[in-house]
Design a protein around this motif. Structure first.
Motif, PDB file in Angstrom:
ATOM      1  N   LEU A 196       0.855  -1.183   0.000  1.00 29.55           N
ATOM      2  CA  LEU A 196       0.000   0.000   0.000  1.00 29.55           C
ATOM      3  C   LEU A 196       0.896   1.239   0.000  1.00 29.55           C
ATOM      4  O   LEU A 196       2.070   1.165   0.335  1.00 29.55           O
ATOM      5  CB  LEU A 196      -0.895   0.010   1.242  1.00 29.55           C
ATOM      6  CG  LEU A 196      -1.878  -1.151   1.388  1.00 29.55           C
ATOM      7  CD1 LEU A 196      -2.617  -1.056   2.717  1.00 29.55           C
ATOM      8  CD2 LEU A 196      -2.855  -1.177   0.236  1.00 29.55           C
ATOM      9  N   VAL A 197       0.309   2.356  -0.359  1.00 27.22           N
ATOM     10  CA  VAL A 197       1.011   3.629  -0.313  1.00 27.22           C
ATOM     11  C   VAL A 197       0.423   4.430   0.838  1.00 27.22           C
ATOM     12  O   VAL A 197      -0.803   4.555   0.952  1.00 27.22           O
ATOM     13  CB  VAL A 197       0.848   4.404  -1.639  1.00 27.22           C
ATOM     14  CG1 VAL A 197       1.511   5.773  -1.552  1.00 27.22           C
ATOM     15  CG2 VAL A 197       1.410   3.596  -2.794  1.00 27.22           C
ATOM     16  N   TRP A 198       1.295   4.961   1.688  1.00 25.79           N
ATOM     17  CA  TRP A 198       0.849   5.777   2.809  1.00 25.79           C
ATOM     18  C   TRP A 198       0.925   7.244   2.405  1.00 25.79           C
ATOM     19  O   TRP A 198       1.946   7.708   1.874  1.00 25.79           O
ATOM     20  CB  TRP A 198       1.707   5.509   4.041  1.00 25.79           C
ATOM     21  CG  TRP A 198       1.219   6.211   5.265  1.00 25.79           C
ATOM     22  CD1 TRP A 198       0.129   5.880   6.021  1.00 25.79           C
ATOM     23  CD2 TRP A 198       1.795   7.359   5.869  1.00 25.79           C
ATOM     24  NE1 TRP A 198      -0.008   6.760   7.067  1.00 25.79           N
ATOM     25  CE2 TRP A 198       1.008   7.683   6.999  1.00 25.79           C
ATOM     26  CE3 TRP A 198       2.890   8.161   5.570  1.00 25.79           C
ATOM     27  CZ2 TRP A 198       1.281   8.753   7.820  1.00 25.79           C
ATOM     28  CZ3 TRP A 198       3.168   9.235   6.401  1.00 25.79           C
ATOM     29  CH2 TRP A 198       2.377   9.527   7.520  1.00 25.79           C
ATOM     30  N   HIS A 199      -0.179   7.974   2.627  1.00 22.94           N
ATOM     31  CA  HIS A 199      -0.273   9.384   2.269  1.00 22.94           C
ATOM     32  C   HIS A 199      -0.402  10.208   3.556  1.00 22.94           C
ATOM     33  O   HIS A 199      -1.421  10.116   4.234  1.00 22.94           O
ATOM     34  CB  HIS A 199      -1.504   9.644   1.395  1.00 22.94           C
ATOM     35  CG  HIS A 199      -1.554   8.783   0.173  1.00 22.94           C
ATOM     36  ND1 HIS A 199      -0.866   9.084  -0.976  1.00 22.94           N
ATOM     37  CD2 HIS A 199      -2.183   7.608  -0.065  1.00 22.94           C
ATOM     38  CE1 HIS A 199      -1.089   8.152  -1.880  1.00 22.94           C
ATOM     39  NE2 HIS A 199      -1.882   7.235  -1.351  1.00 22.94           N
ATOM     40  N   PRO A 200       0.604  11.003   3.866  1.00 25.88           N
ATOM     41  CA  PRO A 200       0.534  11.801   5.096  1.00 25.88           C
ATOM     42  C   PRO A 200      -0.438  12.976   4.964  1.00 25.88           C
ATOM     43  O   PRO A 200      -0.623  13.525   3.879  1.00 25.88           O
ATOM     44  CB  PRO A 200       1.968  12.299   5.266  1.00 25.88           C
ATOM     45  CG  PRO A 200       2.556  12.281   3.896  1.00 25.88           C
ATOM     46  CD  PRO A 200       1.860  11.164   3.152  1.00 25.88           C
ATOM     47  N   HIS A 201      -1.038  13.335   6.093  1.00 27.07           N
ATOM     48  CA  HIS A 201      -1.901  14.520   6.146  1.00 27.07           C
ATOM     49  C   HIS A 201      -1.073  15.780   6.384  1.00 27.07           C
ATOM     50  O   HIS A 201      -1.539  16.885   6.114  1.00 27.07           O
ATOM     51  CB  HIS A 201      -2.941  14.393   7.265  1.00 27.07           C
ATOM     52  CG  HIS A 201      -3.883  13.246   7.099  1.00 27.07           C
ATOM     53  ND1 HIS A 201      -4.626  13.013   5.953  1.00 27.07           N
ATOM     54  CD2 HIS A 201      -4.220  12.241   7.945  1.00 27.07           C
ATOM     55  CE1 HIS A 201      -5.361  11.920   6.106  1.00 27.07           C
ATOM     56  NE2 HIS A 201      -5.132  11.435   7.308  1.00 27.07           N
ATOM     57  N   VAL A 202       0.112  15.611   6.924  1.00 29.08           N
ATOM     58  CA  VAL A 202       1.042  16.701   7.193  1.00 29.08           C
ATOM     59  C   VAL A 202       2.187  16.553   6.200  1.00 29.08           C
ATOM     60  O   VAL A 202       2.705  15.448   6.014  1.00 29.08           O
ATOM     61  CB  VAL A 202       1.595  16.600   8.638  1.00 29.08           C
ATOM     62  CG1 VAL A 202       2.645  17.653   8.899  1.00 29.08           C
ATOM     63  CG2 VAL A 202       0.466  16.680   9.647  1.00 29.08           C
TER      64      VAL A 202
END
Length: 187
Positions: free
Chosen positions: A10-16
């Motif tokens: 999976l690809v992790w997408h940061p909110h910050v």
């Protein structure tokens, strides 16, 4: 027999916005040198590097729990992390640790049994580890002496049980941190 599944990363997408390496302070760059893989500096690492002191403390602890020599075999630590991550709903960590377990054991059998909810297909040792990880992750205070005895009955020694507790506990924390900081999507 459980059908075998293959999990894609999976690809992790940061909110910050993660720290950009070109803009990182000397302290942030130094902190990022303790990353467990030592192969790349992921968006997650760069997000945590906003607070370099906390990042170093977290990573030193994580490395000591998950990569320590001796004690509980690494594949069992990964199974504990997988069980915690499944319960905590952290898809990203679940996939990472499922893939690590499969790589370490050279088999997808345990991961397939976990993902297809077929605990009856696990060995007694794997079943005890997975059940304990789930119990400790749902409500830690409900883990009872008989849960620990089930681990002993499956062949775990006291030091291995402590290692397992550590791997489950750090993912109780890590999963929640990842949820707050970002979200995962398929590649």
């Amino acid at each position: 027999m459980t059908p075998q599944i293959k999990l894609k990363p999976l690809v992790w997408h940061p909110h910050v916005a993660p720290v950009e390496l070109a803009d990182a302070t000397a302290e942030q760059l130094e902190a990022m040198k303790v990353t467990p893989s030592a192969k790349k500096v992921s968006p997650y690492v760069r997000t945590l590097a906003h607070d370099p002191e906390s990042y170093v403390a977290r990573t030193v602890l994580f490395n000591a729990i998950m990569y320590a020599e001796g004690g509980l075999p690494r594949s069992d630590r990964e199974l504990g992390a997988l069980g915690a991550s499944v319960v905590n709903g952290c898809r990203y960590c679940a996939v990472v640790h499922a893939r690590q377990h499969a790589q370490l054991t050279q088999s997808d059998a345990v991961v397939s049994a976990v993902y297809l909810d077929r605990p009856e297909d696990l060995s007694p040792r794997d079943a005890a580890i997975y059940a304990f990880a789930r119990r400790l992750s749902v409500t830690p205070s409900t883990a009872m002496p008989e849960d620990v005895q089930a681990l002993r009955d499956a062949g775990l020694e006291e030091a291995e049980i402590v290692d397992l507790i550590h791997s489950i506990a750090i993912f109780g924390w890590a999963n929640r941190l990842m949820h707050v900081l970002g979200h995962a999507t398929p590649t």
